[in-house]
Design a protein around this motif. Sequence first.
Motif, mmCIF file in Angstrom:
data_model
loop_
_atom_site.group_PDB
_atom_site.id
_atom_site.type_symbol
_atom_site.label_atom_id
_atom_site.label_comp_id
_atom_site.label_asym_id
_atom_site.label_seq_id
_atom_site.Cartn_x
_atom_site.Cartn_y
_atom_site.Cartn_z
ATOM 1 N N SER A 31 8.770 -0.221 4.530
ATOM 2 C CA SER A 31 8.090 -0.531 4.264
ATOM 3 C C SER A 31 6.833 -0.445 4.544
ATOM 4 O O SER A 31 6.727 0.368 5.356
ATOM 5 N N SER A 45 -2.780 -4.236 0.133
ATOM 6 C CA SER A 45 -1.628 -4.186 -0.873
ATOM 7 C C SER A 45 -0.200 -3.736 -0.001
ATOM 8 O O SER A 45 -0.209 -3.074 1.242
ATOM 9 N N LYS A 46 0.695 -4.750 -0.284
ATOM 10 C CA LYS A 46 2.512 -4.250 0.979
ATOM 11 C C LYS A 46 2.790 -4.226 -0.400
ATOM 12 O O LYS A 46 3.716 -5.230 -1.072
ATOM 13 N N THR A 47 4.286 -3.543 0.519
ATOM 14 C CA THR A 47 5.830 -3.569 -0.613
ATOM 15 C C THR A 47 6.590 -3.619 0.586
ATOM 16 O O THR A 47 6.253 -2.723 1.412
ATOM 17 N N LYS A 48 7.581 -3.927 0.344
ATOM 18 C CA LYS A 48 8.753 -3.387 0.879
ATOM 19 C C LYS A 48 9.407 -2.128 0.023
ATOM 20 O O LYS A 48 9.247 -1.634 -0.694
ATOM 21 N N ASP A 53 6.435 3.803 -3.044
ATOM 22 C CA ASP A 53 6.252 2.401 -3.429
ATOM 23 C C ASP A 53 4.866 2.074 -3.446
ATOM 24 O O ASP A 53 4.372 0.998 -4.328
ATOM 25 N N LEU A 54 4.647 1.643 -2.600
ATOM 26 C CA LEU A 54 2.523 1.598 -2.063
ATOM 27 C C LEU A 54 1.841 2.377 -3.265
ATOM 28 O O LEU A 54 1.170 1.838 -3.507
ATOM 29 N N ARG A 57 2.378 0.404 -6.284
ATOM 30 C CA ARG A 57 2.129 -1.055 -6.090
ATOM 31 C C ARG A 57 -0.036 -0.974 -6.217
ATOM 32 O O ARG A 57 -0.256 -1.947 -6.620
ATOM 33 N N ASP A 83 7.457 -8.540 1.383
ATOM 34 C CA ASP A 83 6.439 -6.844 1.008
ATOM 35 C C ASP A 83 5.608 -7.984 2.610
ATOM 36 O O ASP A 83 4.057 -7.822 2.610
#
Length: 615
Positions: A31, A45-48, A53-54, A57, A83
Motif C-alpha cells: 500500500s 491520499s492513500k490506497t492499498k 495505484d496511488l 488515486r 486504504d
Amino acid sequence: MCGIVGYIGNKQAYPIIINGLKRLEYRGYDSAGIALFDGKKIQLSKTKGKVVDLEARVAEEIETKGSVGIGHTRWATHGIPNDVNSHPHCSNSGDLVLIHNGIIENYASLKTELINRGYTFKSDTDTEVLVNLIEEIKKQEDVKLGKAVQIALNQVVGAYAIALFDIKKPNELVVAKLGSPLAIGIGEDEFFVASDASPFIEFTKDAIYLEDEEMAIIRLGREVRVRKIKNDKLVNANIQKLKLNLEQIEKGGYDHFMLKEIYEQPTVIKDTYRGRLLANKGIIKLGGLDDNISRFTNADRIIIIACGTSWHAGLVAEYIFEEWTRIPVEVEYASEFRYRNPIITEKDIVIAISQSGETADTLAAIKLAKQRGAFVYGICNVVGSTISRETHSGSYTHAGPEIGVASTKAFTTQITVLTMMALEIGRVKGAIAQSDYMLHLRELELIPGHVEAALKSNEKIEEIAAVFKNAKNFLYLGRGVNFPVALEGALKLKEISYIHAEGYPAAEMKHGPIALIDDQMPVVVVAINCNHYGKVVSNIEEIKARSGKIIAVVTEGDTEVAALADYVMEVPDTPETLTPLLTTIPLQLLSYHIAVMLDKNVDQPRNLAKSVTVE
Ligand code: F6R
C-alpha cells in the motif's frame, strides 16, 4: 521494511515524492500514501496497492500543490494492507502527519492510555498510536514539535524511521531513527528525507545518514540540527558525498531490475576485487582484513551469521574457508543464533553477511556476539548501513544498488569477498600451498569473463524455462560447494515464480526426497567437472531410473552428463572452489524466465520486501 520519503523546499513536492516512492518500492509495496501541505490544508491520499495505484488515486481525489510533503510505501506489520492502514497517519486534531518504517512494540499499552484520554483511532496501526502520542505530549507539556517527538520516542519500545510535520508549522520536518535507515539530502534551500538516498540522487549529492537514536529538525533556511534522542545532546552530523548515480538505479533498457542485475555480475564481481586482488603480484589487499589479520589466523572458530541468500553465501564460504584456512566454520541463521544461548568466546570471529546491512535478525545477532566478546566482521553492500557501522571491521561488496527483491549480484559479490578473505587468511596462516594460492588468484581474475560466457546461454535457458514453467515442484541438487548453490537456485524459483522448490545435497536425495521423483518432477542438478563428478553422475542415474526430468548445469564440453540429462546449461571450467560464481548464473536465469512466462511480478514478488528490518 517500508519506504519513506519527505520533501521540504521550493519545488513542488508531489513529483519528487512519487518518484522517490517508486525507487523505494523494493522495501515494500502492499500500500502507499502521500500527504502534501498546500499552504491551507493537508492533501492526503492513500490506497492499498502499489505506487502506480496511488498515482491514479491522487489524480481522482487531491490537488497536488505544495512544497512540503511526505510519502510512504508499505510492507504491512500491524494491520492488513488496506486504504485505512496505509500511511501517512494524522493525529486526532488533524495537525500532525506521520510516516513510519518499523514497529512500535508497546503500541497496545500506549493506545489504551490514549483511548482513556479520549483519543480515537481509525486504523489498526502502531503508527497512528505514535502520532497521537506525540500530539498528546505536545499538548500536555506545551512543547514544540521536536521536543514532543523526543519525549514520545523515549517512551516507545521498538524500531523506527519516522518523518512528520505539523500543518501549523509547515516550514519544518522532524525525523528520527532507531533500527531502520534514514538519510537526509541537503540541497540549496531544500531538504529531502528518505529510507535511502535513491529518491534524491538527481537533486543533491550531500547527505546525512542518521545514526540510531538520533533525530533531526529540518527547517527551511536553517542548518539541519541533529540530536541524541536519549539525552538531547547536539550531534556534529557528518555530511557525506554520495557516490550513487541515477543510471545505477534505473533499468537501463532491461525489462526488469532482476535481469539487469544478473547481467551486471561480470562488472560488479570485477568492481568487488578491483584494487584488492593483484594476481600478477600475488597480493590480496582487503583493508578491514589486513588490519585484523592476526585475529583471523589465531581464531579458534569462525561463525558466519546471515539470512536468506546471504546465508547461502555463508554456506559456500564454509567450504572455502575450511579448505584454505583450516579454521572450523559454523554457519548460522541469524534469527536462530540470536535466540539461543550460543557459546561464543573471545577467540571466535563472527562474520555477518548482509546485502542491505539492515536485516533486523542479523543486526541483533551481531549485537549478541559483540556482547559476548567476539570480534565481528561485516560483509555488506550498502555503504553506511547499520550493520556496516555496528561491526568492528569489514569489507564492502561493490555490487551497486540491488533493487530486484530477489538477490542475484549480491550473492556472487559476497562470494567474491569471502573467497579473497579465505585465500588471504590461508596464505598468512600458511594453510594453503603458495601454488594453489597463486592459481586461485589468477582464476578469480578470469571469473568475470566466465560469467559473461555463462550468460550467453540465456536463450537456451529461456527455452528450457518454457518446457518446465508449469511444473508444480522442482528439486535442486548439488554437492560440496555447489550444495548451497542448489539451495539458492531453489530459493530464487520459489520467491519469484511461487513454484515449490527444494534444494538438497545430491547424496541426501535417497534419504527421503527420492520418493517425490516421477515423470512430472524436474530435477536441476549441478553436475560440473569436480571431485564429486562421478558421484553426481550416479545420482543422476538414480533420478533417471525413476523417470525424473534432468536439467543439468555442466562444464563446457561435458559429454557424460549431457548424454544422460534431458537439458544442459553450460558454464566455463574453473577450479571447484570458484564454481559457485558460475553455476549460480544459469539458475538465476532459469527462475527469471519461468517467472516472466508465468506473468509474475519479478522485481516485486508477493509478500516479500528487500530489507527485512523487522524480526
Ligand atoms: C532472497 C533474498 C533474501 C535476502 C535476506 C537477507 O533473494 O533477497 O533472502 O537475502 O533477506 O538480506 P540481507 O542480505 O540484506 O541481510
